[in-house]
Write a protein that holds these residues in place. Structure first.
Motif, mmCIF file in Angstrom:
data_model
loop_
_atom_site.group_PDB
_atom_site.id
_atom_site.type_symbol
_atom_site.label_atom_id
_atom_site.label_comp_id
_atom_site.label_asym_id
_atom_site.label_seq_id
_atom_site.Cartn_x
_atom_site.Cartn_y
_atom_site.Cartn_z
ATOM 1 N N ALA A 251 -3.905 4.047 17.969
ATOM 2 C CA ALA A 251 -2.920 4.481 16.978
ATOM 3 C C ALA A 251 -1.929 3.366 16.658
ATOM 4 O O ALA A 251 -1.589 3.128 15.487
ATOM 5 C CB ALA A 251 -2.177 5.716 17.498
ATOM 6 N N PHE A 252 -1.451 2.676 17.688
ATOM 7 C CA PHE A 252 -0.498 1.594 17.470
ATOM 8 C C PHE A 252 -1.114 0.502 16.598
ATOM 9 O O PHE A 252 -0.497 0.010 15.650
ATOM 10 C CB PHE A 252 -0.053 1.019 18.819
ATOM 11 N N ALA A 320 10.182 -1.191 15.558
ATOM 12 C CA ALA A 320 9.462 -1.380 14.296
ATOM 13 C C ALA A 320 10.224 -0.819 13.110
ATOM 14 O O ALA A 320 10.012 -1.257 11.974
ATOM 15 C CB ALA A 320 8.080 -0.727 14.391
ATOM 16 N N LEU A 321 11.127 0.128 13.336
ATOM 17 C CA LEU A 321 11.887 0.722 12.242
ATOM 18 C C LEU A 321 12.860 -0.270 11.606
ATOM 19 O O LEU A 321 13.359 -0.019 10.500
ATOM 20 C CB LEU A 321 12.653 1.948 12.746
ATOM 21 N N GLY A 384 -6.720 0.235 9.142
ATOM 22 C CA GLY A 384 -5.295 0.117 8.837
ATOM 23 C C GLY A 384 -5.029 -0.924 7.767
ATOM 24 O O GLY A 384 -4.245 -0.685 6.834
ATOM 25 N N ALA A 385 -5.685 -2.091 7.869
ATOM 26 C CA ALA A 385 -5.474 -3.150 6.877
ATOM 27 C C ALA A 385 -5.936 -2.708 5.495
ATOM 28 O O ALA A 385 -5.265 -2.968 4.484
ATOM 29 C CB ALA A 385 -6.211 -4.418 7.307
ATOM 30 N N VAL A 403 5.900 3.385 6.341
ATOM 31 C CA VAL A 403 4.864 4.285 6.870
ATOM 32 C C VAL A 403 4.328 3.754 8.196
ATOM 33 O O VAL A 403 4.140 4.506 9.158
ATOM 34 C CB VAL A 403 3.726 4.441 5.832
ATOM 35 N N ALA A 404 4.089 2.438 8.260
ATOM 36 C CA ALA A 404 3.572 1.837 9.493
ATOM 37 C C ALA A 404 4.571 1.988 10.639
ATOM 38 O O ALA A 404 4.189 2.311 11.772
ATOM 39 C CB ALA A 404 3.251 0.361 9.254
ATOM 40 N N ALA A 405 5.856 1.762 10.353
ATOM 41 C CA ALA A 405 6.874 1.884 11.401
ATOM 42 C C ALA A 405 6.962 3.318 11.908
ATOM 43 O O ALA A 405 7.059 3.560 13.124
ATOM 44 C CB ALA A 405 8.227 1.418 10.859
ATOM 45 N N ALA A 406 6.914 4.272 10.989
ATOM 46 C CA ALA A 406 6.963 5.681 11.409
ATOM 47 C C ALA A 406 5.766 6.027 12.281
ATOM 48 O O ALA A 406 5.887 6.754 13.285
ATOM 49 C CB ALA A 406 7.016 6.577 10.173
ATOM 50 N N GLY A 407 4.590 5.519 11.922
ATOM 51 C CA GLY A 407 3.413 5.786 12.730
ATOM 52 C C GLY A 407 3.506 5.182 14.123
ATOM 53 O O GLY A 407 3.105 5.811 15.115
ATOM 54 N N MET A 408 4.051 3.969 14.220
ATOM 55 C CA MET A 408 4.155 3.322 15.535
ATOM 56 C C MET A 408 5.117 4.050 16.464
ATOM 57 O O MET A 408 4.977 3.971 17.691
ATOM 58 C CB MET A 408 4.564 1.858 15.367
#
Length: 442
Positions: A251-252, A320-321, A384-385, A403-408
């Motif tokens: 997931a990360f 990441a946020l 992901g890419a 979106v990526a930061a929220a997922g991490m």
């Protein structure tokens, strides 16, 4: 007999001196030292390549955000396409030979880019094909190197070996973007690739100098590729902790690989940073990996291995946020600080989980276990890419970063909801079926 002054001070009998302990470290192990030097060059080349190829697409070939994402997808697609059979193939071969061939092949593949640029025929399809071939060879290198380390140093020294290799990788991640950015600035992107070629050649030379004997894997006349792949899958999916580690890391990596190429697009196009400036940004972030690798063992000793794994991932997600806040002012360095914290947490996590996996797995399954885990955790990277590039073409690169930061921030949940949450010390191979989950359990 009377006590010595040292014993009267309560320090006990004098043990081995510092110099003796230092001489006993893996830094003085001839085979490991050569692997270390070779891997350092390979990591610098790999890190610079991940930085230079998308930048080459964005700046020289005027690629769209979707096309930049496609280049990044090509570099990691092999983990999804070949991740599982690679482990079975590596288990049939001598790992050192695989490492040398993979390094030489990556050097040859990348060398075609400056040659094509000099002839004026460099195109985006060629860049994607080179990235795909480079990714295939990287799969073989990574699976073989993780399988080779236990044979080279022994299982009792894996944590030390992985910590040293992780620290080197973090230094490479710190220096790679800066070196790549400076090379792009001075030579332009196609010719900067020559430095990456030199790194892989250097790595192949050092690994070729390792003289430690490596037994030829026994040849099973009844071997079957599908059955061997299935054995690796059953080993990973049959272990509760390995399932949790795969879920967290996969997931990360999914969200990280969606955001990373778009961060390059944002910094180069949206904020107008030079190649050297972008390299400096990523260097600040990668310094967190150096610090994380240095403190990983101390953090695990203080907090416990299980707690360290989920807490470091959760902290990386929160950092990441800060990355999407990047603007052409002081907030650029606030975002760089977020990148520092993100990479710090990822490095602490990686040292713990890779050492655990190598200790747990029987020697004959190392290649398949590592390949299965790479398939599960790196196979999400091309997805992901690709998705990041597709979303950026509609909503812009900054939206993808949010979106990526929220997922991490949610990636730690598979670990937190597993028995790892309360474990201070990770169990050995004998605990493959069930794991006690009480606080402080061992």
């Amino acid at each position: 007999m009377g006590r010595t002054a040292r014993e009267r001070r309560g320090r006990g009998p004098r043990g081995p001196g510092r110099w003796a302990r230092f001489r006993a470290s893996l830094a003085f192990h001839p085979g490991f030292r050569r692997l270390w030097l070779g891997d350092a060059a390979s990591q610098i080349g790999a890190t610079a390549t991940l930085f230079v190829l998308p930048l080459l697409a964005a700046t020289v070939l005027d690629a769209t955000p979707f096309q930049v994402g496609l280049v990044s997808t090509s570099m990691t697609a092999a983990f999804l396409l070949l991740g599982l059979p690679t482990g079975a193939w590596v288990d049939r071969m001598r790992c050192r030979r695989v490492l040398i061939i993979a390094d030489a092949g990556r050097a040859l593949a990348l060398a075609t880019l400056p040659l094509a640029a000099a002839a004026g025929v460099l195109t985006l399809p060629q860049l994607c094909l080179v990235a795909l071939g480079y990714g295939v060879l990287t799969v073989f290198f990574d699976v073989a190197y993780q399988s080779y380390l236990p044979h080279l140093v022994g299982r009792d020294r894996l944590v030390e070996g992985n910590a040293k290799l992780a620290a080197t990788q973090s230094v490479a991640q710190m220096g790679g973007p800066a070196a790549g950015g400076a090379a792009v600035q001075a030579l332009t992107a196609p010719y900067a690739v020559v430095a990456n070629v030199a790194c892989f050649v250097w790595s192949a030379v050092w690994i070729a100098r390792i003289r430690a004997p490596e037994a030829r894997p026994p040849r099973d006349p009844d071997r079957h590729l599908g059955r061997e792949i299935g054995e690796g899958l059953r080993f990973v999916f049959g272990h509760r902790l390995l399932r949790a580690i795969a879920g967290c890391t996969g997931a990360f990596n999914l969200f990280r690989s969606a955001g990373q190429p778009m961060l390059i697009v944002l910094l180069s196009g949206g904020l107008g940073l030079s190649a050297a400036g972008i390299g400096l940004f990523f260097t600040v972030g990668a310094a967190g990996g150096v610090a994380g690798a240095f403190f990983a063992r101390r953090i695990a000793a203080a907090a416990g291995q299980g707690r360290t794994m989920w807490a470091s991932t959760a902290g990386a997600g929160l950092c990441a946020l800060l990355v999407p806040l990047a603007q052409d002012d002081w907030r650029l360095w606030l975002a760089a600080a977020g990148e520092f914290g993100l990479v710090f947490g990822a490095a602490v996590y990686d040292v713990a989980q890779v050492s655990f996996r190598q200790t747990l797995c029987p020697g004959r399954l190392l290649g398949r276990m590592n390949a299965t885990m790479r398939f599960l955790v790196w196979g999400t990277m091309p997805l992901g890419a690709f998705l990041g590039g597709a979303l950026a073409s509609v909503a812009g690169p900054r939206t993808v970063l949010w979106v990526a930061a929220a997922g991490m921030t949610t990636a730690f949940l598979p670990l937190y909801l597993s028995p790892l949450r309360g474990l201070r010390r990770l169990p050995g191979a004998e605990a493959a079926a069930g794991v006690p989950s009480g606080p402080g359990a061992t």
